[in-house]
Design a protein around this motif. Structure first.
Motif, PDB file in Angstrom:
ATOM      1  N   THR B  47       7.577  25.145   2.164  1.00 11.65           N
ATOM      2  CA  THR B  47       6.693  25.632   3.223  1.00 11.65           C
ATOM      3  C   THR B  47       7.504  26.279   4.339  1.00 11.65           C
ATOM      4  O   THR B  47       7.141  27.341   4.856  1.00 11.65           O
ATOM      5  CB  THR B  47       5.848  24.470   3.779  1.00 11.65           C
ATOM      6  OG1 THR B  47       5.044  23.942   2.722  1.00 11.65           O
ATOM      7  CG2 THR B  47       4.938  24.937   4.902  1.00 11.65           C
ATOM      8  N   GLN B  91      -1.126  25.640   3.242  1.00  9.58           N
ATOM      9  CA  GLN B  91      -1.256  24.422   2.454  1.00  9.58           C
ATOM     10  C   GLN B  91      -2.484  23.622   2.900  1.00  9.58           C
ATOM     11  O   GLN B  91      -3.186  23.058   2.094  1.00  9.58           O
ATOM     12  CB  GLN B  91       0.025  23.586   2.632  1.00  9.58           C
ATOM     13  CG  GLN B  91       0.169  22.440   1.667  1.00  9.58           C
ATOM     14  CD  GLN B  91       1.600  21.902   1.627  1.00  9.58           C
ATOM     15  OE1 GLN B  91       2.451  22.269   2.427  1.00  9.58           O
ATOM     16  NE2 GLN B  91       1.865  21.027   0.686  1.00  9.58           N
ATOM     17  N   ASP B 167       0.604  28.990  -0.081  1.00  6.72           N
ATOM     18  CA  ASP B 167       1.233  27.666  -0.083  1.00  6.72           C
ATOM     19  C   ASP B 167       0.347  26.709  -0.878  1.00  6.72           C
ATOM     20  O   ASP B 167      -0.707  26.299  -0.397  1.00  6.72           O
ATOM     21  CB  ASP B 167       1.431  27.168   1.356  1.00  6.72           C
ATOM     22  CG  ASP B 167       2.498  26.088   1.423  1.00  6.72           C
ATOM     23  OD1 ASP B 167       2.884  25.575   0.354  1.00  6.72           O
ATOM     24  OD2 ASP B 167       2.955  25.777   2.540  1.00  6.72           O
TER      25      ASP B 167
HETATM   26 MG   LIG Z   1       4.805  22.335   1.750  1.00  9.08          MG
END
Ligand SMILES: [Mg+2]
Ligand SMILES: Nc1ncnc2c1ncn2[C@@H]1O[C@H](COP(=O)(O)OP(=O)(O)OP(=O)(O)O)[C@@H](O)[C@H]1O
Lengths: 210, 333
Positions: B47, B91, B167
């Motif tokens: 990330t 994410q 993500d």
């Molecule tokens: Mg991550």
């Protein structure tokens, strides 16, 4: 008697309405400014100055602030008694309060949402108008109602120094003439007004919260 | 032509005075139209790497060349035009809570001076493609995780960006929606020449859509290259870290170990992806070959086979030597 109560209620509404409007008009942008300057590396000094000013103004008791503002009120409004002079005093007292409440709510904006806005290429202004304020709107409505209720109590204090409204009526009749029934009516009306604001604020804010 | 090249990127996070070196000397490049998968265990820095690519996080040093421009030199204001060309799906989705699905998807268009009717047309088209037409008036808190993820995807591609950063784009989706989303993403990437960089835990996603893989291990780039090379290059231990099914099989296999037996992992790639190579090699040799695990999969660029064999007999070493020349990769476990 009923007539006097109505007139005083009208004056209180007038003062709360205009000082509320003006405090929002200046307080919210000040809140935005506090939030933005606290977060950008290069603007920490500006934040320090604004933050200190807000703290100073918030710690002065309202009645003292009114006294301190007398010369300025005289110059700007032309008189130091009456509703308009009171609106000026109330607004000065409420702006830093509104700004601090707004800033606190802005600070609750999750960092993920800020990331989203940044990654979509928002300018500073777009961030403020399309993300920061809309995303904290329900909280800002509650803040505004808290501030209005504060203004209602402040108008009553301002009544003691000749602002008119329910506060002055209560003091004139109760404190100077011992007509406690008038005081009671004034208090009931003040409580009702506060309740009304509280209720409306809560209702609107809940409806906006998704 | 490269759309992104990253050169010697370093990133540290400061936490209570402690410096954490999160990304160490990362270099790779992505060509226009390619799909790159970033894989690695949790906490490897995937990330963080993605976030530096559109400057949400400024790296300490190193270059990020996006369409010929070193964006690490830009500031929060001058990077805006670049960010508009890079879509991001987070994410944790990060949708706007007080905007409904329609306004979340339309948001990037509402930042520009675009005709309202045009915006409506584009939002409705993409909502249809991604299966959200019925949910346009809902708010994020009323959506399932998978629906939120799809809104995030729609929001990131509605502006026709040149690059999108994903993500874990399928972490909240069931296999069927995953397939729909991946097909959509592939379709867009082909039709519009869109370049995609995606972080993922899901090896199926890597196999289906990725041309290349970047494998992060504790902040260093331990592998960067073609997808089939990636799967071939993994040590057996690493394969078990990524693929559950393999792990259980592998543990069973290890229990069978003994002195006379040898275990090898064999990888096929492309045209010669069939088992007959093994039987051809074993022919006329005094050995026993047992297939303990085997799988042939369709990667984006061709079939890829992976087998674990148990071998016993005098000519084992010979067999291994001969086989090694015929397959893509062979490892004695
Ligand atoms: Mg991550
Ligand atoms: N804002 C931050 N401040 C300090 N440390 C951070 C920050 N963000 C991430 N880290 C640390 O950096 C490391 C890498 O985090 P990152 O989120 O990039 O991992 P990841 O590979 O995406 O993991 P996952 O697969 O779990 O999402 C972790 O050790 C994490 O604790």
């Amino acid at each position: 008697m009923v007539e006097q109560l109505l007139k005083a209620t009208g004056e209180t509404f007038y003062m709360v309405f205009f000082s509320g409007f003006l405090s929002l008009l200046f307080g919210l942008p000040l809140g935005v400014l506090l939030y933005i300057t606290s977060r950008s590396e290069g603007k920490k000094k500006i934040y320090f100055v604004l933050d200190t000013l807000v703290n100073i103004f918030r710690s002065i008791p309202f009645i003292i602030l009114v006294l301190l503002l007398i010369p300025l009120t005289k110059v700007l409004i032309g008189t130091i008694i009456g509703s308009n002079a009171a609106i000026f005093n109330l607004t000065i007292a409420a702006i830093p309060f509104m700004a601090r409440l707004a800033e606190n709510s802005f600070n609750t904006l999750p960092s993920g949402i800020i990331d989203s806005a940044r990654s979509l290429g928002t300018t500073n202004w777009q961030f403020i108008s399309k993300v920061l304020i809309p995303e904290t709107l329900p909280d800002q409505i509650s803040n505004f109602s808290v501030m209005l209720i504060n203004l209602v109590t402040y108008t009553a204090i301002a009544g003691a120094v000749g602002a008119g409204g329910l506060g002055q009526l209560a003091i004139n009749y109760g404190y100077y003439r011992f007509q406690w029934d008038v005081v009671l009516y004034c208090v009931i009306i003040l409580v009702l007004i506060s309740q009304l604001i509280q209720f409306a604020g809560k209702k609107i804010s809940t409806n906006l919260r998704k | 032509m490269n759309i992104v090249s990253v050169e010697n990127l370093n990133l540290t996070y400061e936490e209570k005075g402690n410096k954490n070196h999160i990304l160490k000397d990362i270099s790779f490049e992505v060509e226009k139209g390619e799909i790159l998968g970033i894989v690695g265990l949790s906490g490897a820095g995937k990330t963080s790497l993605l976030r530096t690519l559109n400057l949400l996080h400024k790296p300490d040093n190193g270059k990020i060349i996006f369409e010929q421009e070193d964006i690490t030199k830009l500031n929060e204001k001058t990077v805006i035009p670049i960010r508009k060309k890079i879509g991001v799906v987070f994410q944790h989705f990060n949708l706007f809570r007080n905007k409904n699905v329609y306004n979340n998807i339309a948001f990037p268009l509402l930042l520009e001076k675009i005709d309202k009717e045009e915006i409506k047309k584009r939002v409705e088209k993409i909502a249809d493609e991604i299966g959200l037409t019925e949910r346009l008036n809902a708010y994020p808190s009323q959506l399932s995780g998978g629906e939120q993820q799809r809104v995030g995807i729609a929001r990131s591609i509605i502006t026709n960006p040149d690059l999108i950063l994903l993500d874990e784009p399928t972490s909240a989706l069931d296999p069927m929606i995953t397939k729909i989303i991946l097909d959509l993403v592939l379709d867009i990437s082909i039709k519009r020449g869109l370049t995609i960089i995606t972080v993922t835990h899901d090896m199926d996603v890597v196999k289906r859509i990725c041309d290349k893989v970047a494998y992060l291990k504790k902040g260093t780039l331990s592998f960067f290259g073609e997808t089939h090379e990636f799967f071939a290059s993994l040590t057996t231990k690493e394969v078990s870290e990524f693929e559950n099914e393999f792990l259980t099989d592998f543990e069973k296999i290890k229990k069978r170990e003994s002195d006379e037996k040898k275990f090898i992992r064999v990888v096929f790639w492309g045209a010669n992806t069939h088992e007959s190579v093994i039987w051809d090699t074993a022919k006329d040799m005094d050995i026993n070959v047992n297939i303990l695990y085997g799988k042939i999969e369709e990667l984006k660029k061709g079939p890829f086979g992976s087998l674990i064999l148990e071998i016993s007999g005098k000519q084992s070493m010979n067999f291994i030597k001969n086989l090694k020349e015929k397959v893509y990769y062979l490892e004695v476990i």
